[in-house]
Design an enzyme around this catalytic site. Sequence first.
Site: not given
Ligand code: DGL
Length: 256
Positions: A73, A181
């Site tokens: 993430c 993301c």
């Molecule tokens: N998948 C997450 C990232 O790579 C973010 C998603 C969220 O906002 O929770 O930033």
Amino acid sequence: MTDRPVGMLDSGLGGISVLAQALRALPRENFVYFGDTANIPYGDKEPEEVLRLTRLGVDRLIGHGCKAIVIACNTATSVAAQQLRSELSLPVIGIEPALKPASLLPGEGQILVLATQVTLRLPKFHALMELYGDHATPVPCSGLMECVEAGQLEGERVENLLRELLSPYLQTPIKAVVLGCTHYPFLKKAIAAILPPGTPLVDGNAGTARQLARRLKEEGLEAPPEHVGGSVTFLSSSPGQEERMQNMLQMALERL
Ligand code: DGL
């Protein structure tokens, strides 16, 4: 060497795009994936809260015997990776928007960096911009992650949202688009459809899998040569997510 699993976490399903890449790159390893589905999104929370939640997720993975942690993430990495590395004795691998590889691509034009508000706001991203951001434009993408979580990877809702988010940047040449993301690789097809044909879409998933391989090797934590890997245990902070996660992994393995 050890046959203990690698732990991976995200706020929800996005990190499964990284998991698919890691399964391909490290076929002898097993994984435990934690999606913090009760607390998603991370991308518009205060950094202190994201750090607290990430720490809880990491503790849970350590409780499952994980030998290394991948923060799959970008948001949680920006907030928590450095801090957790200083607290823990096991390898902590993060992911960041792939601006460096995008900047090294041939061609002219701007690089759009799509990511959450938090990722784009924090010092880690500013440092990346200093190094590789000469022609980069940060684009906060509220709402996109929600489409992925809802399983809407194509269709009117996602197309309209992408048009709204990206049309201000479509008048000038675009060299590449960074998917900053881990949810966004699931939207590759929809994103490509509104960009000039052939625009490279760059994510950090392969780089993160390579870094995981390097760190396991450095620490002598690789699975033994005869070990049969490829199994994934899915965990989440809200009930009934396992099937959704399995399906997402299947899709990531087939399409990404
Ligand atoms: N998948 C997450 C990232 O790579 C973010 C998603 C969220 O906002 O929770 O930033």
